[in-house]
Design an enzyme around this catalytic site. Structure first.
Site, short mmCIF file in Angstrom:
data_model
loop_
_atom_site.label_atom_id
_atom_site.label_comp_id
_atom_site.label_asym_id
_atom_site.label_seq_id
_atom_site.Cartn_x
_atom_site.Cartn_y
_atom_site.Cartn_z
N SER A 1 29.04 -7.22 -8.74
CA SER A 1 29.00 -6.04 -8.82
C SER A 1 28.66 -5.32 -10.08
O SER A 1 28.32 -3.88 -10.03
CB SER A 1 30.19 -5.41 -8.25
OG SER A 1 31.20 -5.91 -9.23
N PHE B 1 29.81 -9.08 -18.78
CA PHE B 1 29.92 -8.88 -20.43
C PHE B 1 30.54 -9.77 -21.12
O PHE B 1 30.35 -10.51 -21.85
CB PHE B 1 30.10 -7.35 -20.69
CG PHE B 1 30.16 -7.07 -22.21
CD1 PHE B 1 29.09 -7.75 -22.91
CD2 PHE B 1 30.97 -6.15 -22.55
CE1 PHE B 1 29.18 -7.57 -24.44
CE2 PHE B 1 30.98 -6.02 -23.91
CZ PHE B 1 29.96 -6.49 -24.78
N TYR C 1 43.58 2.43 -13.52
CA TYR C 1 43.25 1.19 -14.04
C TYR C 1 44.30 0.64 -14.78
O TYR C 1 44.53 -0.78 -14.74
CB TYR C 1 41.85 1.44 -14.83
CG TYR C 1 41.41 0.06 -15.60
CD1 TYR C 1 40.93 -0.89 -14.73
CD2 TYR C 1 41.31 0.22 -16.87
CE1 TYR C 1 40.61 -2.09 -15.48
CE2 TYR C 1 41.07 -1.09 -17.66
CZ TYR C 1 40.65 -2.21 -16.96
OH TYR C 1 40.11 -3.36 -17.55
N ASP D 1 31.59 -14.91 -9.77
CA ASP D 1 31.34 -13.34 -9.86
C ASP D 1 30.65 -12.71 -8.86
O ASP D 1 29.78 -13.59 -8.06
CB ASP D 1 30.45 -13.30 -11.16
CG ASP D 1 30.26 -11.92 -11.65
OD1 ASP D 1 29.95 -10.85 -10.97
OD2 ASP D 1 30.54 -11.84 -12.97
N ARG E 1 38.64 6.34 -31.10
CA ARG E 1 38.82 5.17 -30.55
C ARG E 1 38.49 4.08 -31.56
O ARG E 1 37.59 4.46 -32.39
CB ARG E 1 37.75 4.83 -29.44
CG ARG E 1 38.17 5.72 -28.05
CD ARG E 1 39.26 5.33 -27.44
NE ARG E 1 39.46 6.13 -26.08
CZ ARG E 1 39.97 7.32 -25.99
NH1 ARG E 1 40.67 7.85 -26.95
NH2 ARG E 1 40.30 7.95 -24.89
#
Length: 338
Positions: free
Chosen positions: A36, A13, A143, A33, A211
């Site tokens: 995945s 993206f 993460y 890339d 958010r």
């Protein structure tokens, strides 16, 4: 002199948009890339595509030897904050070891003028918003820990090897070419796909989490242009939207953009940061860009028009869960332990 840039994750993206901006700026672009989460259809015309993983150190080294990169834009990552608790080995392999392979190759090549790394607002953990770059990161998920580790590695690599770097911390980026079939991340994409499939929008907890959402053009362009600004080198920047919305408000706004009735199912709350949005004064001062210039309603309208053309997607299944304990039931039902 030809400027050659490597874009990892360039079939994904954000990476595909950065690659397109670099091509417009006259760079020769190589995209690496593993597909995945990306698609070759996203790779912009004019870029040289290489199918492979940043975790493949031999492949990475060979690409640096062949192309002698001027700049590295590292966007390849598996960016699922919530899921990262349950895929720790996968998370650290892809997001830390893969990054280290690129840093090693950049140092050894001797041609790299700047290493641009896309980190995340996740490094701040549950710090009180708006989160600013002078806060000491304290991530609360695997993460965020991985992203912060790479940030630290870049700073050390600059001190020891004189590798120039720029770090960006975007947050909740959305827009055209986002993988709306990913059930684990990117809430706007998830909502749009659920609406296209005739399903209710699923919200964890009461939906009062907040958010700020960042349209892709407000993120990709500053990242691509940063290497031309000497003031950016050695700096870390928050980048993205400035106005917070509750997830409930977001669902209402997405449904309106999709011209669909709002239907919501509230699921049990999961372990996540409740309020997360950042300040962008530093980016405004040093880069000349502030908070996102594309309002949420406009950005959603653009993405909705694109999503309707794509049509509904079959939600992905992550085949490789490492820890099942305390996993959200809605994920456990479709994910498989390897």
């Amino acid at each position: 002199m030809t400027i050659t840039s490597l874009v990892t994750g360039g079939a994904g993206f954000i990476g595909s948009h950065v690659a397109a901006e670099l091509l417009r700026a006259g760079h020769r672009v190589v995209v690496l890339d593993d597909l995945s989460g990306g698609d070759t259809a996203n790779v912009p015309d004019g870029a040289h595509f290489v199918a492979g993983s940043v975790c493949d150190a031999g492949l990475v080294d060979s690409l640096f030897a062949e192309w002698r990169f001027t700049y590295v834009f590292h966007l390849a990552a598996y960016a699922a904050e919530g899921l990262s608790h349950f895929i720790k080995r996968y998370n650290y392999t892809n997001n830390v070891i893969g990054s280290v392979n690129l840093i090693n190759a950049s140092v050894n090549a001797g041609t790299v003028r700047c290493f641009v790394f896309t980190s995340s607002i996740a490094v701040y953990g549950d710090a009180e918003p708006p989160m600013s770059e002078d806060l000491t990161p304290l991530p609360i998920d695997s993460y965020g820990i991985a992203k912060y580790a790479v940030e630290q590695e870049l700073k050390v690599s600059h001190e020891i090897f004189d590798l120039p770097y720029i770090i960006f911390r975007p947050h909740n980026v959305y827009g055209e070419r986002q993988n709306i079939g990913d059930r684990y991340r990117n809430v706007i994409g998830i909502f749009m796909n659920q609406i296209l499939r005739g399903e209710s929008c699923t919200i964890f907890g009461d939906g009062e989490q907040t958010r700020a959402f960042s349209y892709i053009d407000d993120v990709a362009l500053p990242i691509a242009r940063s290497v031309d600004n000497p003031r950016a080198y050695g700096q870390t920047f928050n980048i993205g939207g400035d106005t917070p919305y509750t997830v409930n408000e977001l669902a209402t706004t997405v449904a309106a953009a999709m011209d669909a009735p709002l239907r919501v199912d509230h699921l049990p709350a999961r372990h996540e940061v409740v309020h997360a949005y950042s300040s962008h004064e530093k980016a405004r001062d040093l880069l000349g860009v502030g908070a996102g210039s594309v309002p949420l309603t406009e950005g959603l309208a653009r993405m909705a028009a694109w999503a309707r053309k794509q049509g509904p997607q079959e939600p992905s299944v992550f085949d490789g869960i490492e820890v099942d304990k305390n996993m959200p039931p809605s994920w456990r039902a479709v994910s498989r332990i390897r």
